[in-house]
Scaffold this motif. Sequence first.
Motif, mmCIF file in Angstrom:
data_model
loop_
_atom_site.group_PDB
_atom_site.id
_atom_site.type_symbol
_atom_site.label_atom_id
_atom_site.label_comp_id
_atom_site.label_asym_id
_atom_site.label_seq_id
_atom_site.Cartn_x
_atom_site.Cartn_y
_atom_site.Cartn_z
ATOM 1 N N VAL A 281 4.286 17.587 -6.674
ATOM 2 C CA VAL A 281 5.547 16.862 -6.466
ATOM 3 C C VAL A 281 5.698 16.376 -5.020
ATOM 4 O O VAL A 281 6.408 15.399 -4.754
ATOM 5 C CB VAL A 281 6.745 17.764 -6.880
ATOM 6 N N ASP A 282 4.996 17.022 -4.089
ATOM 7 C CA ASP A 282 5.115 16.653 -2.668
ATOM 8 C C ASP A 282 3.965 15.772 -2.178
ATOM 9 O O ASP A 282 3.923 15.405 -1.005
ATOM 10 C CB ASP A 282 5.171 17.920 -1.800
ATOM 11 N N ASP A 385 6.824 15.860 7.767
ATOM 12 C CA ASP A 385 8.182 16.319 7.418
ATOM 13 C C ASP A 385 8.841 17.013 8.615
ATOM 14 O O ASP A 385 10.017 16.796 8.910
ATOM 15 C CB ASP A 385 8.128 17.298 6.233
ATOM 16 N N TYR A 386 8.058 17.851 9.305
ATOM 17 C CA TYR A 386 8.592 18.587 10.459
ATOM 18 C C TYR A 386 8.966 17.613 11.591
ATOM 19 O O TYR A 386 10.004 17.749 12.231
ATOM 20 C CB TYR A 386 7.565 19.608 10.943
ATOM 21 N N ILE A 387 8.105 16.624 11.808
ATOM 22 C CA ILE A 387 8.372 15.616 12.849
ATOM 23 C C ILE A 387 9.689 14.882 12.545
ATOM 24 O O ILE A 387 10.529 14.681 13.434
ATOM 25 C CB ILE A 387 7.198 14.611 12.960
ATOM 26 N N SER A 392 15.238 13.729 13.731
ATOM 27 C CA SER A 392 16.598 13.594 13.163
ATOM 28 C C SER A 392 17.574 14.508 13.884
ATOM 29 O O SER A 392 18.690 14.098 14.227
ATOM 30 C CB SER A 392 16.587 13.943 11.665
ATOM 31 N N ASP A 393 17.157 15.764 14.098
ATOM 32 C CA ASP A 393 18.027 16.725 14.796
ATOM 33 C C ASP A 393 18.326 16.253 16.224
ATOM 34 O O ASP A 393 19.448 16.372 16.717
ATOM 35 C CB ASP A 393 17.369 18.117 14.842
ATOM 36 N N GLN A 416 11.116 4.663 14.509
ATOM 37 C CA GLN A 416 9.876 4.278 15.198
ATOM 38 C C GLN A 416 9.266 5.458 15.948
ATOM 39 O O GLN A 416 8.049 5.639 15.973
ATOM 40 C CB GLN A 416 10.154 3.116 16.153
ATOM 41 N N LEU A 417 10.138 6.287 16.544
ATOM 42 C CA LEU A 417 9.646 7.474 17.249
ATOM 43 C C LEU A 417 8.999 8.459 16.269
ATOM 44 O O LEU A 417 7.959 9.054 16.564
ATOM 45 C CB LEU A 417 10.800 8.158 17.997
ATOM 46 N N ALA A 418 9.614 8.617 15.100
ATOM 47 C CA ALA A 418 9.038 9.514 14.083
ATOM 48 C C ALA A 418 7.639 9.033 13.684
ATOM 49 O O ALA A 418 6.701 9.826 13.560
ATOM 50 C CB ALA A 418 9.953 9.582 12.863
#
Length: 475
Positions: A281-282, A385-387, A392-393, A416-418
């Motif tokens: 699923v991931d 996902d962690y990035i 986001s945080d 763009q940074l992500a």
Amino acid sequence: MSKTAQSVWNNCLEFIKDNIQPQAYRTWFEPIQAVKLTDNALSIQVPSKFFYEWLEEHYVKILKVSLTKELGETAKLVYIIKMENTYGNKQPFTEKIPSANRSAMKSQEVDVPLNNKNPELRNPFVIPGIRNVKIESQLNPNYSFENFLEGDSNRLARSAGLAVASKPGGTSFNPLLIFGGVGLGKTHLAHAIGVDIKDKYPEKTVLYISAEKFTQQYIDSVKKNNRNDFIHFYQIIDVLIIDDVQFLSGKTGTQDVFFHIFNHLHQNGKQVILTSDKAPVDMQDIEQRLLSRFKWGLSAELQTPDFETRVSILKNKLYRDGVDMPEDIIEYVAKNIKSNVRELEGAIISLIAQSSFNKKEITLDLARIIVEKFVKNTKREVSIDYIQKVVSDYFQMDIDTLQSKTRKRHIVQARQLAMFFAKKFTKASLASIGSQIGKRDHATVLHACKTVDNLSTTDKQFRKYVDDITKKLSV
């Protein structure tokens, strides 16, 4: 108008195409070439003995009907097997095999000459499709069930593995997909299943291969124009083990060929075992039809081992290596290294090595020094996902906003940074990064990386964003 081999075969193909599945037609009929028409015998060229046998076994009736329509009841079919030359000789060899009269339609055994039996025949990938070539399993006998210790974190996967090893292809665990993070024992368990099957069923053909190597072989087969032989080789395997199947992400050609190999094996009761770093699923950039097949059997997760399991793993490792170590030191290492089995065993090996090289007794103080250094030097795997979570945080927005289609400047810059950090800290392809960050294409990711590079040199505030996030991801 006189008939030619090509015109007769073209008419046969028109009939066949209307009566079988499109994929079956592409796989089994498009590679065939019409060679000549002599009296009422049509000669066709096929790429391997396996190919001939498959046609005779599965498509003999439709061949009879189509050929009889064209040439009448006395029609005959002659196969010419022309194989890819893999020995370095420039001349390929051919063998004409007259099939039985199509009114009787009896299959005839084919003996393909193997005059030049070079040592390379031991390599399972030299002549795909030849059944009497010994195929080495590529298994590591050191990876056994005996030294794969059971705990709450792996009980389901280990039990399913034992069931598959007892009855390969005969359980509902087909395919068996073992997934989990780095160093949790996916490869070990996959090998253990294969080793156990070879022990219980010596006659079965078992093959372990990484998805990366499988992809490379496929690319080579396309370059050498023997894609069909590649497919046929994999279709004769009884137990196929593919490690790190997530590596197929974004590789549409390899996914397509694996889809057909998988279907053939599954339909014929052969066992497929897969490992992956994530659940189906991931998985990103894997075709839906392939993912649906991964879900047919059982997906079993390997989780981070709990404290008791970590202690048992260390004790087992020390016992196998013939090393005595005080209980309090074993427990200290197990308490402080929690991430995965590989790091756990690595720390204990470092501890033994330090003690041996420096002629020091293994003490709790030495263990503290080694574990502290080991933990500090072990880089945590950074996922896309962690990035996204870190970015986001940092900008105080949720991930859905980061991935959205909005063109607001601060959200675009965060996105763009992500993408920039995903390219910097992971091995994912541009296409995979784009797909995971708001379903963008690779060109968008490339543009984002260039924009971040440019703004970092011209905008002080933006440079601070980059530095701050870099520190957070490097902790």
